[in-house]
Write a protein that holds these residues in place. Structure first.
Motif, PDB file in Angstrom:
ATOM      1  N   GLN A  25      55.100 -48.601 -26.553  1.00 54.16           N
ATOM      2  CA  GLN A  25      54.763 -48.777 -25.002  1.00 54.16           C
ATOM      3  C   GLN A  25      55.916 -47.505 -24.454  1.00 54.16           C
ATOM      4  OE1 GLN A  25      56.392 -50.029 -22.250  1.00 54.16           O
ATOM      5  NE2 GLN A  25      57.772 -51.407 -23.412  1.00 54.16           N
ATOM      6  N   ASP A  26      55.227 -46.852 -23.493  1.00 55.16           N
ATOM      7  CA  ASP A  26      56.165 -45.827 -22.923  1.00 55.16           C
ATOM      8  C   ASP A  26      56.163 -46.265 -21.455  1.00 55.16           C
ATOM      9  OD1 ASP A  26      53.688 -42.919 -22.716  1.00 55.16           O
ATOM     10  OD2 ASP A  26      53.433 -45.258 -21.769  1.00 55.16           O
ATOM     11  N   MET A  27      56.121 -47.564 -21.173  1.00 58.42           N
ATOM     12  CA  MET A  27      55.973 -47.867 -19.440  1.00 58.42           C
ATOM     13  C   MET A  27      57.361 -48.650 -19.246  1.00 58.42           C
ATOM     14  SD  MET A  27      52.160 -49.001 -19.244  1.00 58.42           S
ATOM     15  CE  MET A  27      51.926 -49.797 -20.777  1.00 58.42           C
ATOM     16  N   ASN A  28      58.127 -48.539 -20.123  1.00 57.85           N
ATOM     17  CA  ASN A  28      59.708 -49.307 -19.855  1.00 57.85           C
ATOM     18  C   ASN A  28      59.225 -50.764 -19.623  1.00 57.85           C
ATOM     19  OD1 ASN A  28      62.267 -49.336 -20.020  1.00 57.85           O
ATOM     20  ND2 ASN A  28      62.505 -48.923 -17.925  1.00 57.85           N
ATOM     21  N   HIS A  29      58.266 -51.386 -20.175  1.00 59.10           N
ATOM     22  CA  HIS A  29      57.909 -52.909 -19.826  1.00 59.10           C
ATOM     23  C   HIS A  29      58.940 -53.755 -20.657  1.00 59.10           C
ATOM     24  CE1 HIS A  29      53.656 -52.129 -18.585  1.00 59.10           C
ATOM     25  NE2 HIS A  29      54.659 -51.669 -17.646  1.00 59.10           N
ATOM     26  N   GLU A  30      59.399 -54.567 -20.319  1.00 58.31           N
ATOM     27  CA  GLU A  30      60.324 -55.596 -20.956  1.00 58.31           C
ATOM     28  C   GLU A  30      59.674 -56.713 -21.784  1.00 58.31           C
ATOM     29  OE1 GLU A  30      60.165 -55.545 -17.748  1.00 58.31           O
ATOM     30  OE2 GLU A  30      60.099 -57.807 -16.754  1.00 58.31           O
ATOM     31  N   PHE A  90      45.769 -56.958 -31.190  1.00 55.34           N
ATOM     32  CA  PHE A  90      45.898 -56.187 -29.669  1.00 55.34           C
ATOM     33  C   PHE A  90      47.363 -56.515 -29.486  1.00 55.34           C
ATOM     34  CE2 PHE A  90      41.944 -54.682 -28.127  1.00 55.34           C
ATOM     35  CZ  PHE A  90      41.006 -55.409 -28.780  1.00 55.34           C
ATOM     36  N   CYS A  91      47.805 -55.307 -29.151  1.00 56.68           N
ATOM     37  CA  CYS A  91      49.213 -55.426 -28.598  1.00 56.68           C
ATOM     38  C   CYS A  91      49.256 -55.363 -27.029  1.00 56.68           C
ATOM     39  CB  CYS A  91      50.407 -54.370 -29.315  1.00 56.68           C
ATOM     40  SG  CYS A  91      51.769 -54.376 -28.309  1.00 56.68           S
ATOM     41  N   ALA A  92      49.947 -55.930 -26.432  1.00 57.40           N
ATOM     42  CA  ALA A  92      50.036 -55.617 -24.786  1.00 57.40           C
ATOM     43  C   ALA A  92      51.455 -55.785 -24.433  1.00 57.40           C
ATOM     44  CB  ALA A  92      49.164 -57.099 -24.273  1.00 57.40           C
ATOM     45  N   SER A  93      51.550 -55.127 -23.190  1.00 58.86           N
ATOM     46  CA  SER A  93      52.941 -55.217 -22.633  1.00 58.86           C
ATOM     47  C   SER A  93      52.870 -55.554 -21.203  1.00 58.86           C
ATOM     48  CB  SER A  93      53.622 -53.714 -22.838  1.00 58.86           C
ATOM     49  OG  SER A  93      53.011 -52.737 -22.209  1.00 58.86           O
ATOM     50  N   GLY A 104      52.800 -60.871 -13.946  1.00 56.13           N
ATOM     51  CA  GLY A 104      52.620 -59.453 -14.228  1.00 56.13           C
ATOM     52  C   GLY A 104      51.292 -59.196 -14.910  1.00 56.13           C
ATOM     53  N   GLU A 105      50.886 -58.052 -14.923  1.00 51.53           N
ATOM     54  CA  GLU A 105      49.592 -57.551 -15.565  1.00 51.53           C
ATOM     55  C   GLU A 105      49.868 -57.303 -16.910  1.00 51.53           C
ATOM     56  OE1 GLU A 105      47.583 -54.214 -13.727  1.00 51.53           O
ATOM     57  OE2 GLU A 105      46.191 -54.021 -15.476  1.00 51.53           O
ATOM     58  N   LEU A 106      48.994 -57.829 -17.773  1.00 48.66           N
ATOM     59  CA  LEU A 106      49.089 -57.316 -19.315  1.00 48.66           C
ATOM     60  C   LEU A 106      48.377 -55.965 -19.422  1.00 48.66           C
ATOM     61  CD1 LEU A 106      48.762 -60.359 -21.759  1.00 48.66           C
ATOM     62  CD2 LEU A 106      50.599 -59.020 -21.566  1.00 48.66           C
ATOM     63  N   PHE A 107      49.054 -55.024 -19.962  1.00 43.91           N
ATOM     64  CA  PHE A 107      48.295 -53.669 -20.465  1.00 43.91           C
ATOM     65  C   PHE A 107      48.178 -53.696 -21.987  1.00 43.91           C
ATOM     66  CE2 PHE A 107      48.798 -51.342 -16.667  1.00 43.91           C
ATOM     67  CZ  PHE A 107      49.546 -51.956 -15.824  1.00 43.91           C
ATOM     68  N   PHE A 108      46.759 -53.725 -22.271  1.00 43.28           N
ATOM     69  CA  PHE A 108      46.585 -53.562 -23.916  1.00 43.28           C
ATOM     70  C   PHE A 108      46.439 -52.434 -24.499  1.00 43.28           C
ATOM     71  CE2 PHE A 108      45.679 -58.272 -24.694  1.00 43.28           C
ATOM     72  CZ  PHE A 108      45.627 -58.405 -23.250  1.00 43.28           C
ATOM     73  N   GLY A 109      46.470 -52.350 -25.669  1.00 39.85           N
ATOM     74  CA  GLY A 109      46.303 -51.129 -26.611  1.00 39.85           C
ATOM     75  C   GLY A 109      44.737 -51.225 -26.958  1.00 39.85           C
ATOM     76  N   GLU A 110      44.501 -50.496 -27.848  1.00 41.09           N
ATOM     77  CA  GLU A 110      43.188 -50.199 -28.075  1.00 41.09           C
ATOM     78  C   GLU A 110      42.661 -51.213 -29.290  1.00 41.09           C
ATOM     79  OE1 GLU A 110      41.822 -45.705 -26.388  1.00 41.09           O
ATOM     80  OE2 GLU A 110      41.956 -46.016 -28.671  1.00 41.09           O
ATOM     81  N   GLY A 111      43.508 -51.713 -29.965  1.00 45.30           N
ATOM     82  CA  GLY A 111      43.381 -52.763 -31.025  1.00 45.30           C
ATOM     83  C   GLY A 111      43.389 -52.191 -32.265  1.00 45.30           C
TER      84      GLY A 111
ATOM     85  N   GLU B  41      37.638 -51.619 -26.982  1.00 41.47           N
ATOM     86  CA  GLU B  41      38.984 -51.343 -26.146  1.00 41.47           C
ATOM     87  C   GLU B  41      39.697 -52.647 -25.858  1.00 41.47           C
ATOM     88  OE1 GLU B  41      36.601 -48.004 -23.524  1.00 41.47           O
ATOM     89  OE2 GLU B  41      37.506 -49.574 -22.562  1.00 41.47           O
ATOM     90  N   GLY B  42      40.634 -52.531 -25.204  1.00 42.99           N
ATOM     91  CA  GLY B  42      41.528 -53.888 -24.849  1.00 42.99           C
ATOM     92  C   GLY B  42      41.174 -54.358 -23.496  1.00 42.99           C
ATOM     93  N   PRO B  43      41.399 -55.491 -23.232  1.00 39.77           N
ATOM     94  CA  PRO B  43      40.783 -56.192 -21.791  1.00 39.77           C
ATOM     95  C   PRO B  43      41.645 -55.326 -20.617  1.00 39.77           C
ATOM     96  CG  PRO B  43      41.436 -57.786 -23.529  1.00 39.77           C
ATOM     97  CD  PRO B  43      42.059 -56.630 -23.907  1.00 39.77           C
ATOM     98  N   VAL B  44      40.979 -55.413 -19.414  1.00 40.33           N
ATOM     99  CA  VAL B  44      41.748 -54.671 -18.166  1.00 40.33           C
ATOM    100  C   VAL B  44      41.748 -55.761 -17.191  1.00 40.33           C
ATOM    101  CG1 VAL B  44      41.534 -52.945 -16.574  1.00 40.33           C
ATOM    102  CG2 VAL B  44      41.015 -52.365 -19.023  1.00 40.33           C
TER     103      VAL B  44
END
Lengths: 117, 109
Positions: A25-30, A90-93, A104-111, B41-44
């Motif tokens: 991830q390139d959002m600097n999420h911890e 799925f990976c999420a940050s 915080g909101e989870l941002f997911f990859g495409e799987g 897609e992943g969840p939003v």
């Protein structure tokens, strides 16, 4: 706008083989996490990390290893694949999920779709 | 780990109808989120609710967090084909976000 990038998108393994699913991830999420999604079971948490050098187990950690050497990367390793690990991963940050009161909101990859024969 | 149960699992309705999806647990969550996932897609994230009794609106979608912070509902008014997808609730416990099994919604034109 990369966000969360997972590779590979598709993989077929034989029982007993090992592999690593990559997540960056390139959002600097911890906070980073891995989920698996099976039909009718929603998403189940495998492992998560609240920062570089820190990892912890989720609901279904058996058969999976993780490490977090950098903020950006959180690879998931299958040491000896089994048919029961056939799933979509799925990976999420998140920037602000860690900590009891944070939301915080989870941002997911495409799987990554994994099939173990 | 706290269990989150969603109902119904599947819902097929006609365009213009209203619907409600439920997310229930026997335990208390510090916050609850609703996500929507489309195929491949992943969840939003749709919304986060934090306070017991809280109601949030997002256009035709209304989210409510139960007074005891154990349950939540999602109500869609005048559903449209674009609302089709998998709706997931997720409760926060410490540093973990636990997801329900999801409700698969299909809205037919």
């Amino acid at each position: 706008n990369a966000g969360v990038t997972q590779t590979p998108k598709f993989q077929v393994l034989k029982t007993g083989q090992s592999m690593t699913l990559q997540c960056a991830q390139d959002m600097n999420h911890e906070y980073m996490s891995w989920y698996r999604q099976d039909p009718g079971m929603g998403l189940r948490l495998i492992h998560y990390s609240v920062g570089a050098g820190i990892t912890d187990q989720g609901e279904v950690p058996n058969g999976y290893n993780v490490s977090r050497s950098t903020t950006e990367d959180f690879p998931l390793r299958l040491l000896s694949a089994a048919p029961s690990q056939t799933s979509v991963y799925f990976c999420a940050s998140s920037k602000g999920l860690a900590g009891g009161a944070n939301t915080g909101e989870l941002f997911f990859g495409e799987g990554s779709r994994l099939t173990v024969l | 780990t706290q269990l989150l149960e969603q109902s119904p699992q599947f819902l097929s309705i006609q365009e213009g109808e209203n619907l409600t999806v439920y997310c229930n647990s026997s335990s208390v969550f510090s916050s609850l989120q609703w996500y929507r996932q489309e195929p491949g897609e992943g969840p939003v994230l749709l919304v986060t609710v934090v306070t017991g009794g809280e109601v949030k609106k997002l256009k035709r979608l209304t989210f409510q967090f139960g007074d005891a912070r154990k349950d939540s509902s999602l109500h869609i008014t005048a559903a449209q084909p674009g609302d089709t997808g998998l709706y997931l609730c997720a409760g926060k416990e410490g540093n973990m976000l636990t997801f329900g099994g999801g409700t698969r919604l299909m809205v037919k034109p």
